[in-house]
Design an enzyme around this catalytic site. Sequence first.
Site, mmCIF file in Angstrom:
data_model
loop_
_atom_site.group_PDB
_atom_site.id
_atom_site.type_symbol
_atom_site.label_atom_id
_atom_site.label_comp_id
_atom_site.label_asym_id
_atom_site.label_seq_id
_atom_site.Cartn_x
_atom_site.Cartn_y
_atom_site.Cartn_z
ATOM 1 C CD GLU A 295 47.226 42.978 45.806
ATOM 2 O OE1 GLU A 295 47.360 41.792 46.181
ATOM 3 O OE2 GLU A 295 48.176 43.758 45.602
ATOM 4 C CB CYS B 268 50.380 39.993 45.798
ATOM 5 S SG CYS B 268 50.808 41.017 47.185
#
Lengths: 516, 516
Positions: A257, A296
């Site tokens: 990720e 993120c």
Amino acid sequence: MTELLPNFVAGRWQAGTGAGTALFDPVLGTELVRVDATGLDLPAAFAFAREQGGAALRALSYRERGALLAAAVKVLQANRDAYYEIATANSGTVKNDSAVDIDGGIYTLSTYAKLGETLGDKRFLVDGDAAKLSKDGLFQSEHLLAPTQGVALFINAFNFPSWGLWEKAGPALLSGVPVIVKPATATAWLTQRMVKDVVDAGILPPGALSVICGSSAGLLDQLQSFDVVSFTGSAETAAVIRSHPAIVQRSVRVNIEADSLNSALLLPDHPPGSEAFELLVKEVAREMTQKSGQKCTAIRRVLVPEALYGAAAEAISARLAKTSVGNPRNEAVRMGALVSRAQLAAVREGLATLKTQTEVLHDGATHALVDADPAVACCVGPTLLGTRNPDAAHLVHDVEVFGPVATLLPYRDLAHALALVQRGQGSLVASVYGSQPAELAHAAFKLAAWHGRVHLVSPDVAALHTGHGNVMPQSLHGGPGRAGGGEELGGVRALNFYHRRAAIQGSSAVLAALAG
Amino acid sequence: MTELLPNFVAGRWQAGTGAGTALFDPVLGTELVRVDATGLDLPAAFAFAREQGGAALRALSYRERGALLAAAVKVLQANRDAYYEIATANSGTVKNDSAVDIDGGIYTLSTYAKLGETLGDKRFLVDGDAAKLSKDGLFQSEHLLAPTQGVALFINAFNFPSWGLWEKAGPALLSGVPVIVKPATATAWLTQRMVKDVVDAGILPPGALSVICGSSAGLLDQLQSFDVVSFTGSAETAAVIRSHPAIVQRSVRVNIEADSLNSALLLPDHPPGSEAFELLVKEVAREMTQKSGQKCTAIRRVLVPEALYGAAAEAISARLAKTSVGNPRNEAVRMGALVSRAQLAAVREGLATLKTQTEVLHDGATHALVDADPAVACCVGPTLLGTRNPDAAHLVHDVEVFGPVATLLPYRDLAHALALVQRGQGSLVASVYGSQPAELAHAAFKLAAWHGRVHLVSPDVAALHTGHGNVMPQSLHGGPGRAGGGEELGGVRALNFYHRRAAIQGSSAVLAALAG
């Protein structure tokens, strides 16, 4: 000297033998604790987790493992105050932002605890219906998911020391797979403390949960074919992990990720004053400032119709101007610090890069810090950039500034908007603001192939929607391409990563015995 | 000079500009055709497939794409005789073995054609049920699978020039993803011919199906974030692919199906004369000799209770002794050739390696070749090896000889047998032979985590079971660890690789518009 936090591996607390790396208060600049992993017997640590932890967890059913997670949730809830103190000191976050990490992590863990109850007294999952391989149905094929017989190594990011642990450990432990977590050094304290509380409570079997703080040197070398590794962080580190012999030669399963340049898109025909316009403005300002933009999933690119460029710039800037920045211990402060001087320098450098192709619509430098010394504190005000030429400004589609920074981009029509979004090369999330269900649905379908999540905001859910950047355990987290190509969460889907799928072909009598 | 087969890229047939690489008849040693990819404009080839082919395929529904596959099936069926001729000449296989590749490929493609009908008039797939994100259910999360907006590159193995193409192209094209196939050079002729027949029939939209024969140099360099690559072949080449910047840096999704040391396991208490014993013997002999053992799924290790080592050796050897080896054009021949002199050398080398830790129970060298010159033909008789010390003989768990070779291994009890199987470090398939449903089910559960498929053979399905090595499109094909960690087929599961999963969060009205 500050306290040296011990690691928990091979069933016992073990201090590193080196001097340790210091963790700091990013607002006050003071040293808090130290971490060190020097001298740990990593082969023994991994073997203990893999063999003792794995066997003990796999001996339990999903329901039983879910009950262990529920017990861990209770322990964590009982210690929340300590976690908030650590977050304030080590992450420099205001209470609401600490909650995203701490309470978000506990909520996610509790979701998987409940899922265990739903999955019941089984030791493997059945995947779909059986298929007949002979016309009479006497010979069939059925698929099952069996827990992988290895260890799950987590290499986590600094921005979510709590949530990043539990959103991964919940699905892994529920699947019957032991966990070794290596938190990012800058904020490892909270991860270490939470693991310590759960370990000290004696809830999990020995080997089920280990924590290693400090350098990640040598961790990947321990991985064997049935282990898995889950990484959250930069694309550069992701590339290093993907190139490691464990992944390249031993087929160790890896989930990445990574950074992404997430978008918020206001659909055409929603002028200032319309609900969709106001919802976009509010969400952009919130996403830019929450956790100082260190998520993120934060909005990095804001797309509005060309005619609304000025109005959107003004409206977003007006909200940002009201954001008080500084010491999170001061109740007037809405936005705390970046996590470290290194991050502060990286954000400043990234801003300088983006400014070569953009104009400044709201300048974070105009924010005076509250209760914080600019020479010491890693605080920075929110900055909105913009460009009237989003096609030429390639940097805004390539460079992620991991702080309270976003860029406003005008588009001509929906096709142009989608093309601009696509230049992010794959993102974790895009949000779309509009009022017509058919238009929102159309945009969702178009955006789906480039995103792990599409978040649709319409006036009917103005007070209900869960937020662009907020990761709900029910929904997939991850994204294709630049975002790393990984998949986490998504309810029961999260368990796939920790299971191996196998087709079982046999007589209907044998498959009946397997089910029973 | 033999014919130089052209490549089909960017919507037209293009010959390479080099001298070409010759393909040979492995029995007669004669040159058949040549292939070459020198001088192709690969960026243009990939862009054409990605843009023209992708857009055209995605404009169709699953049902419409399924209908295209059904039309391709008809074309292939009409040309079967030509394919058998090519297989005999280029692969050196007897008719029954050619059928596994040719008819197996067509059957698999037809399975995905029919699946398209089932999936209906949609352009994306819904994944599971929606989850409520607000208590009143007004805000929900739903997952969908959207076709990836890139190209699928297949780098295929020499042993299945037909099946290897269609088992991958069926799911890809049905998903709406254009295909570029690079067959293994040694047997590229059949792949090229099948693509040519389908292309010439004008069934698929331009750019949907391309074929590149010859060197794979430069192919991976073309891959972008939304492309996928599927490789079948050696673990060494797999490691090279996994290390390529496209995978490491651009998150290109990769599926690997590599070598593995598959097992056949006779459960305890099934002496000679029992049905399970006889079923094992028959299946081992069949798997060793079909396609001269050149199947990724073939049985390499045969596990029997210690007391049955001698009896199993005798029974399997007796069957192998009856296998006539040689020119597949001779109707008395049951087993044809290996694919090339290089493979013949590799098999001989592998045999020599295994013989350092095993005894020869049946020697393939005793088989006189029928109608074939041993100095020219790539033929080799089937060899059964064995060792009474399977724990010490580490080579039999590590070295795959890709030919008609297997090793007999005695075990003490079921735990010992499972430990020996596990030393393969992950395999495509294990088969288990027994008579008690509960025992077979127990073994299946134990083996599931290390295998992509577990094949259970009991007397009630003696005449029905589909074979240890035969890959049914309904069942998963792939395996963890050494087998590469990939997943192919498994019915509709095969489509996952060619889709991107996204969570769509929105109001119930928007999600209803998306569904409608």
